[in-house]
Design a protein around this motif. Structure first.
Motif, mmCIF file in Angstrom:
data_model
loop_
_atom_site.group_PDB
_atom_site.id
_atom_site.type_symbol
_atom_site.label_atom_id
_atom_site.label_comp_id
_atom_site.label_asym_id
_atom_site.label_seq_id
_atom_site.Cartn_x
_atom_site.Cartn_y
_atom_site.Cartn_z
ATOM 1 N N PHE A 149 0.856 -1.185 0.000
ATOM 2 C CA PHE A 149 0.000 0.000 0.000
ATOM 3 C C PHE A 149 0.890 1.233 0.000
ATOM 4 N N GLU A 150 0.581 2.203 -0.840
ATOM 5 C CA GLU A 150 1.328 3.459 -0.827
ATOM 6 C C GLU A 150 0.670 4.400 0.172
ATOM 7 N N LEU A 151 1.427 4.848 1.178
ATOM 8 C CA LEU A 151 0.923 5.784 2.175
ATOM 9 C C LEU A 151 1.244 7.221 1.790
ATOM 10 N N SER A 152 2.381 7.417 1.121
ATOM 11 C CA SER A 152 2.776 8.713 0.566
ATOM 12 C C SER A 152 3.719 8.413 -0.595
ATOM 13 N N LYS A 153 4.285 9.443 -1.226
ATOM 14 C CA LYS A 153 5.141 9.206 -2.395
ATOM 15 C C LYS A 153 6.343 8.312 -2.082
ATOM 16 N N LYS A 154 6.839 8.346 -0.853
ATOM 17 C CA LYS A 154 8.032 7.582 -0.499
ATOM 18 C C LYS A 154 7.801 6.541 0.600
ATOM 19 N N LEU A 155 6.639 6.547 1.216
ATOM 20 C CA LEU A 155 6.367 5.649 2.334
ATOM 21 C C LEU A 155 5.303 4.622 1.939
ATOM 22 N N PHE A 156 5.607 3.334 2.223
ATOM 23 C CA PHE A 156 4.733 2.225 1.850
ATOM 24 C C PHE A 156 4.499 1.326 3.048
ATOM 25 N N PHE A 157 3.353 0.640 3.047
ATOM 26 C CA PHE A 157 3.052 -0.378 4.042
ATOM 27 C C PHE A 157 2.862 -1.689 3.300
ATOM 28 N N ASP A 158 3.519 -2.741 3.759
ATOM 29 C CA ASP A 158 3.524 -4.018 3.057
ATOM 30 C C ASP A 158 3.042 -5.128 3.981
ATOM 31 N N ILE A 159 2.183 -5.998 3.449
ATOM 32 C CA ILE A 159 1.716 -7.191 4.157
ATOM 33 C C ILE A 159 2.135 -8.398 3.327
ATOM 34 N N SER A 160 2.870 -9.333 3.958
ATOM 35 C CA SER A 160 3.402 -10.486 3.219
ATOM 36 C C SER A 160 3.269 -11.774 4.023
ATOM 37 N N PRO A 161 2.218 -12.564 3.797
ATOM 38 C CA PRO A 161 2.182 -13.906 4.385
ATOM 39 C C PRO A 161 3.310 -14.749 3.780
ATOM 40 N N HIS A 162 3.907 -15.616 4.590
ATOM 41 C CA HIS A 162 4.997 -16.448 4.075
ATOM 42 C C HIS A 162 4.946 -17.853 4.688
ATOM 43 N N ILE A 163 5.609 -18.757 3.993
ATOM 44 C CA ILE A 163 5.729 -20.144 4.444
ATOM 45 C C ILE A 163 7.173 -20.568 4.194
ATOM 46 N N GLY A 164 7.703 -21.365 5.096
ATOM 47 C CA GLY A 164 9.089 -21.772 4.930
ATOM 48 C C GLY A 164 9.406 -23.056 5.656
ATOM 49 N N ILE A 165 10.669 -23.402 5.587
ATOM 50 C CA ILE A 165 11.192 -24.593 6.250
ATOM 51 C C ILE A 165 12.282 -24.142 7.196
#
Length: 160
Positions: free
Chosen positions: A113-129
């Motif tokens: 998600f872009e919050l401003s021109k230079k600031l972003f919010f990211d959501i990332s589900p992940h799976i691993g070993i």
């Protein structure tokens, strides 16, 4: 094993539900500038620490190195690969010292998600070993393998 698979199914369900919610939010009709399709993003974290833990545990030393590479396959949607390396050393007062090494490769899919021109919010589900090697002072060794899931919530700042 049945309990592990039940937890795994629950975590995968959470990850899929998160992605569906993100798709719905992205089409909600508000204006935002996308992170362009075809963008590669290099990120990661590192940590070096030491602490004294009261009780039977003694002192600990911890080093983490977690690089990641993401590719935006659609505007704002990305998939990525992370490789984590964690090393911990416990110096115990009343029992053998131990060293643990964790190797943590993971796959993620996320939305930015872009919050401003230079600031972003990211959501990332992940799976691993998780591959863990444990060694104690008296030549005791053990290697464990786990499947793990989680979700990263990050604020990102564009340095470009």
């Amino acid at each position: 094993m049945e309990e592990v698979m039940s937890n795994f199914r629950g975590n995968v369900t959470f990850a899929v539900a998160t992605i569906i919610i993100l798709v719905c939010l992205s089409s909600a009709g508000y204006s935002q500038s996308p992170v362009d399709k075809g963008t590669f993003e290099i990120s990661g974290s590192t940590n070096l620490g030491s602490e004294y833990i009261y009780s039977k545990y003694g002192r600990s030393f911890l080093f983490n190195f977690n690089p990641a590479l993401d590719y935006y396959f659609l505007n704002n949607f990305h998939a990525g690969l992370g490789v984590g390396l964690n090393i911990s050393r416990m110096l115990r007062e009343n029992s053998p010292d131990t060293t643990s090494v964790y190797f943590l490769p993971s796959l993620s899919i996320g939305y930015t998600f872009e919050l401003s021109k230079k600031l972003f919010f990211d959501i990332s589900p992940h799976i691993g070993i998780s591959l863990t090697h444990y060694a104690g002072r008296y030549h005791t060794e053990n290697t464990n393998k786990y499947i793990y899931t989680g979700c990263r919530f990050l604020f990102k700042y564009d340095l470009g």
